[in-house]
Design an enzyme around this catalytic site. Structure first.
Site, PDB file in Angstrom:
ATOM      1  N   LYS A  20       0.853  -1.156  -0.011  1.00 29.69           N
ATOM      2  CA  LYS A  20      -0.137   0.101  -0.059  1.00 29.69           C
ATOM      3  C   LYS A  20       0.840   1.229  -0.021  1.00 29.69           C
ATOM      4  O   LYS A  20       0.430   2.264  -0.288  1.00 29.69           O
ATOM      5  CB  LYS A  20      -0.942   0.038   1.239  1.00 29.69           C
ATOM      6  CG  LYS A  20      -1.654  -1.040   1.451  1.00 29.69           C
ATOM      7  CD  LYS A  20      -2.457  -1.135   2.720  1.00 29.69           C
ATOM      8  CE  LYS A  20      -3.134  -2.476   2.985  1.00 29.69           C
ATOM      9  NZ  LYS A  20      -3.589  -2.632   4.205  1.00 29.69           N
ATOM     10  N   GLY A  21       2.276   1.080   0.333  1.00 33.80           N
ATOM     11  CA  GLY A  21       2.857   2.204   0.597  1.00 33.80           C
ATOM     12  C   GLY A  21       2.993   3.363  -0.511  1.00 33.80           C
ATOM     13  O   GLY A  21       3.054   4.405  -0.161  1.00 33.80           O
ATOM     14  N   GLU A  30       7.905   2.607  -6.180  1.00 42.33           N
ATOM     15  CA  GLU A  30       7.880   2.018  -4.899  1.00 42.33           C
ATOM     16  C   GLU A  30       8.098   3.245  -3.868  1.00 42.33           C
ATOM     17  O   GLU A  30       8.743   4.286  -4.053  1.00 42.33           O
ATOM     18  CB  GLU A  30       9.261   1.231  -4.632  1.00 42.33           C
ATOM     19  CG  GLU A  30       9.018  -0.147  -4.909  1.00 42.33           C
ATOM     20  CD  GLU A  30       8.757  -0.775  -3.613  1.00 42.33           C
ATOM     21  OE1 GLU A  30       7.768   0.010  -2.558  1.00 42.33           O
ATOM     22  OE2 GLU A  30       9.038  -2.053  -3.052  1.00 42.33           O
ATOM     23  N   ASP A  31       7.693   2.995  -2.676  1.00 41.03           N
ATOM     24  CA  ASP A  31       7.803   4.056  -1.553  1.00 41.03           C
ATOM     25  C   ASP A  31       9.177   4.201  -1.100  1.00 41.03           C
ATOM     26  O   ASP A  31       9.699   5.076  -0.936  1.00 41.03           O
ATOM     27  CB  ASP A  31       6.670   3.799  -0.360  1.00 41.03           C
ATOM     28  CG  ASP A  31       6.607   2.286   0.164  1.00 41.03           C
ATOM     29  OD1 ASP A  31       7.564   1.434  -0.226  1.00 41.03           O
ATOM     30  OD2 ASP A  31       6.213   2.025   1.159  1.00 41.03           O
ATOM     31  N   ASP A  80      14.675  -0.519   1.244  1.00 36.85           N
ATOM     32  CA  ASP A  80      15.356  -0.726   2.605  1.00 36.85           C
ATOM     33  C   ASP A  80      16.581  -1.738   2.295  1.00 36.85           C
ATOM     34  O   ASP A  80      17.620  -1.204   1.775  1.00 36.85           O
ATOM     35  CB  ASP A  80      14.490  -0.859   3.633  1.00 36.85           C
ATOM     36  CG  ASP A  80      15.338  -1.048   5.145  1.00 36.85           C
ATOM     37  OD1 ASP A  80      16.439  -0.243   5.286  1.00 36.85           O
ATOM     38  OD2 ASP A  80      14.884  -1.918   5.779  1.00 36.85           O
ATOM     39  N   PHE A 140      13.645   4.468  10.692  1.00 38.51           N
ATOM     40  CA  PHE A 140      12.447   4.222  10.478  1.00 38.51           C
ATOM     41  C   PHE A 140      11.172   5.359  10.276  1.00 38.51           C
ATOM     42  O   PHE A 140      11.513   6.158  11.113  1.00 38.51           O
ATOM     43  CB  PHE A 140      11.519   3.073  11.317  1.00 38.51           C
ATOM     44  CG  PHE A 140      10.554   2.435  10.770  1.00 38.51           C
ATOM     45  CD1 PHE A 140      10.635   1.481  10.047  1.00 38.51           C
ATOM     46  CD2 PHE A 140       9.173   2.942  10.860  1.00 38.51           C
ATOM     47  CE1 PHE A 140       9.520   0.671   9.333  1.00 38.51           C
ATOM     48  CE2 PHE A 140       8.114   2.079  10.343  1.00 38.51           C
ATOM     49  CZ  PHE A 140       8.400   0.967   9.429  1.00 38.51           C
ATOM     50  N   VAL A 141      10.744   5.567   9.086  1.00 36.84           N
ATOM     51  CA  VAL A 141      10.079   6.829   8.901  1.00 36.84           C
ATOM     52  C   VAL A 141       8.413   6.336   8.628  1.00 36.84           C
ATOM     53  O   VAL A 141       8.325   5.405   8.137  1.00 36.84           O
ATOM     54  CB  VAL A 141      10.686   7.513   7.817  1.00 36.84           C
ATOM     55  CG1 VAL A 141      11.772   8.248   7.993  1.00 36.84           C
ATOM     56  CG2 VAL A 141      10.833   6.794   6.348  1.00 36.84           C
ATOM     57  N   ASP A 164       3.758   3.510   6.571  1.00 40.67           N
ATOM     58  CA  ASP A 164       2.890   3.312   7.713  1.00 40.67           C
ATOM     59  C   ASP A 164       3.554   2.768   8.942  1.00 40.67           C
ATOM     60  O   ASP A 164       4.712   1.975   8.630  1.00 40.67           O
ATOM     61  CB  ASP A 164       1.911   2.286   7.511  1.00 40.67           C
ATOM     62  CG  ASP A 164       2.393   0.844   7.302  1.00 40.67           C
ATOM     63  OD1 ASP A 164       3.204   0.595   6.387  1.00 40.67           O
ATOM     64  OD2 ASP A 164       1.728   0.033   7.945  1.00 40.67           O
ATOM     65  N   ARG A 170      -0.202   6.617   7.294  1.00 35.73           N
ATOM     66  CA  ARG A 170       0.016   6.908   5.549  1.00 35.73           C
ATOM     67  C   ARG A 170      -0.501   8.225   5.041  1.00 35.73           C
ATOM     68  O   ARG A 170      -0.058   8.680   4.125  1.00 35.73           O
ATOM     69  CB  ARG A 170      -0.916   5.723   5.029  1.00 35.73           C
ATOM     70  CG  ARG A 170      -0.283   4.354   5.278  1.00 35.73           C
ATOM     71  CD  ARG A 170      -1.035   3.427   4.366  1.00 35.73           C
ATOM     72  NE  ARG A 170      -0.783   1.866   4.685  1.00 35.73           N
ATOM     73  CZ  ARG A 170       0.033   1.200   4.452  1.00 35.73           C
ATOM     74  NH1 ARG A 170       1.240   1.751   3.840  1.00 35.73           N
ATOM     75  NH2 ARG A 170       0.338  -0.016   4.972  1.00 35.73           N
TER      76      ARG A 170
HETATM   77  P1  IMP Z   1      13.037  -3.988   1.689  1.00 36.21           P
HETATM   78  O1  IMP Z   1      12.886  -5.262   1.327  1.00 36.21           O
HETATM   79  O2  IMP Z   1      13.995  -4.381   3.027  1.00 36.21           O
HETATM   80  O3  IMP Z   1      13.735  -2.974   0.837  1.00 36.21           O
HETATM   81  O4  IMP Z   1      11.805  -3.242   2.313  1.00 36.21           O
HETATM   82  C1  IMP Z   1      11.040  -2.488   1.571  1.00 36.21           C
HETATM   83  C2  IMP Z   1       9.718  -2.193   2.062  1.00 36.21           C
HETATM   84  O5  IMP Z   1       9.526  -2.258   3.528  1.00 36.21           O
HETATM   85  C3  IMP Z   1       8.975  -1.057   1.644  1.00 36.21           C
HETATM   86  O6  IMP Z   1       8.189  -1.311   0.487  1.00 36.21           O
HETATM   87  C4  IMP Z   1       7.879  -0.542   2.897  1.00 36.21           C
HETATM   88  O7  IMP Z   1       6.591  -1.322   2.560  1.00 36.21           O
HETATM   89  C5  IMP Z   1       8.701  -1.206   4.133  1.00 36.21           C
HETATM   90  N1  IMP Z   1       9.499  -0.152   4.888  1.00 36.21           N
HETATM   91  C6  IMP Z   1      11.047  -0.157   4.821  1.00 36.21           C
HETATM   92  N2  IMP Z   1      11.371   0.989   5.447  1.00 36.21           N
HETATM   93  C7  IMP Z   1      10.220   1.569   5.894  1.00 36.21           C
HETATM   94  C8  IMP Z   1       9.853   2.930   6.685  1.00 36.21           C
HETATM   95  O8  IMP Z   1      10.876   3.343   7.234  1.00 36.21           O
HETATM   96  N3  IMP Z   1       8.597   2.859   6.900  1.00 36.21           N
HETATM   97  C9  IMP Z   1       7.587   2.094   6.378  1.00 36.21           C
HETATM   98  N4  IMP Z   1       7.943   1.187   5.809  1.00 36.21           N
HETATM   99  C10 IMP Z   1       9.216   0.751   5.450  1.00 36.21           C
HETATM  100 MG    MG Z   2       4.746  -1.309   4.796  1.00 37.63          MG
END
Ligand code: IMP
Ligand code: MG
Length: 184
Positions: free
Chosen positions: A47-48, A103-104, A107, A156-157, A163, A169
Site C-alpha cells: 500500500k505504501g 515504490e515508496d 530498505d 524508520f519513517v 505506515d 499513511r
Molecule cells: P526492503 O525489502 O527491505 O527493501 O523493504 C521495503 C519495504 O519495507 C517497503 O516497500 C516498505 O513497505 C517497508 N519499509 C521499509 N522501510 C520502511 C519505513 O521506514 N517505514 C515504513 N515502511 C518501510
Molecule cells: Mg509497509
C-alpha cells in the site's frame, strides 16, 4: 487520539510535503522526457506507494496507464525478511509493455529484487524502478534504480504512504517514527 502536531510517537520531520512535492515534480518531468515516445505502465506497489504514485502520475504529462500490486513480506516488525508474497497481482499483461515500478521506500532492497525477478519473467519490453526513498547503508541486493527521490538516514519513517501498523499513511510529511515497535 492525538493529532499530528502533538503525537508523541512522531519524531523529527525528514521531508516536508513541500519538499516532496518539488522533487516529485522533477521526477515526473524526467519520466515524461524519457518515456515521451512510449508512455509507461506505472505499477504501484501497495500500500505504501499509493500516495507517491498518485502524485507522480499527475506530474507526468503523458497518457500513462496505471496498475497496482500488493506484496507482503514475511517477518516481524520494521525489518524485511526478504521472503515476499504477492497479495494482489496486476490486472495487466506486461508482455511488450514499458513498465515503471513505483515504490515508496527501498530498505534492504530484497522486496525490490524479488519484484524485479517476478515482473521480468512476464516479458515486458522494459522494466525500470522509481523509488521515492532509499534508506542509506542498508542495501543487501543491488538496487539499479532508474529514478530516486531522496536518500534518507537509517531511521524508520512514516507518512506520505508509509505506515506503522497501517497508521500514518495520510501524514503529508515524512517523519521519524519513535513510538513502540510495531505489532505484526
Ligand atoms: P526492503 O525489502 O527491505 O527493501 O523493504 C521495503 C519495504 O519495507 C517497503 O516497500 C516498505 O513497505 C517497508 N519499509 C521499509 N522501510 C520502511 C519505513 O521506514 N517505514 C515504513 N515502511 C518501510
Ligand atoms: Mg509497509
Amino acid at each position: 487520539m492525538s493529532s499530528w502536531p502533538d503525537d508523541p510517537d512522531l519524531g523529527p520531520v525528514v521531508l516536508t510535503g513541500a519538499q516532496i512535492a518539488a522533487r516529485v515534480a522533477e521526477l515526473g518531468a524526467e519520466v515524461a522526457g524519457d518515456y515521451a515516445d512510449h508512455p509507461p505502465l506505472l505499477v504501484g506497489v501497495l500500500k505504501g506507494a499509493f500516495v507517491f504514485m498518485s502524485d507522480l502520475a499527475r506530474n507526468i504529462p503523458l497518457p500513462v496507464e496505471i496498475d497496482v500490486m500488493a506484496v507482503a513480506s514475511y517477518g516481524a516488525g520494521t525489518t524485511t525478511s526478504g521472503v515476499v508474497r504477492i497479495v494482489k497481482d496486476l490486472d495487466t499483461d506486461l508482455t511488450g509493455r514499458h513498465v515503471l515500478v513505483v515504490e515508496d521506500i527501498v530498505d534492504s532492497g530484497l522486496t525490490l529484487s524479488y519484484l524485479r525477478r517476478n515482473l521480468r519473467a512476464r516479458q515486458p519490453e522494459s522494466l525500470e524502478v522509481c523509488a521515492l526513498l532509499v534508506r542509506e547503508g542498508r542495501q543487501r541486493a543491488p538496487l539499479d534504480l532508474r529514478y530516486t527521490g531522496f536518500h534518507i538516514p537509517p531511521e524508520f519513517v512514516v507518512g506520505y504512504g508509509l505506515d506503522v501498523n497501517q497508521r500514518y499513511r495520510n501524514l503529508p510529511d515524512v517523519r521519524v517514527y519513535c513510538g513502540p515497535a510495531p505489532v505484526e
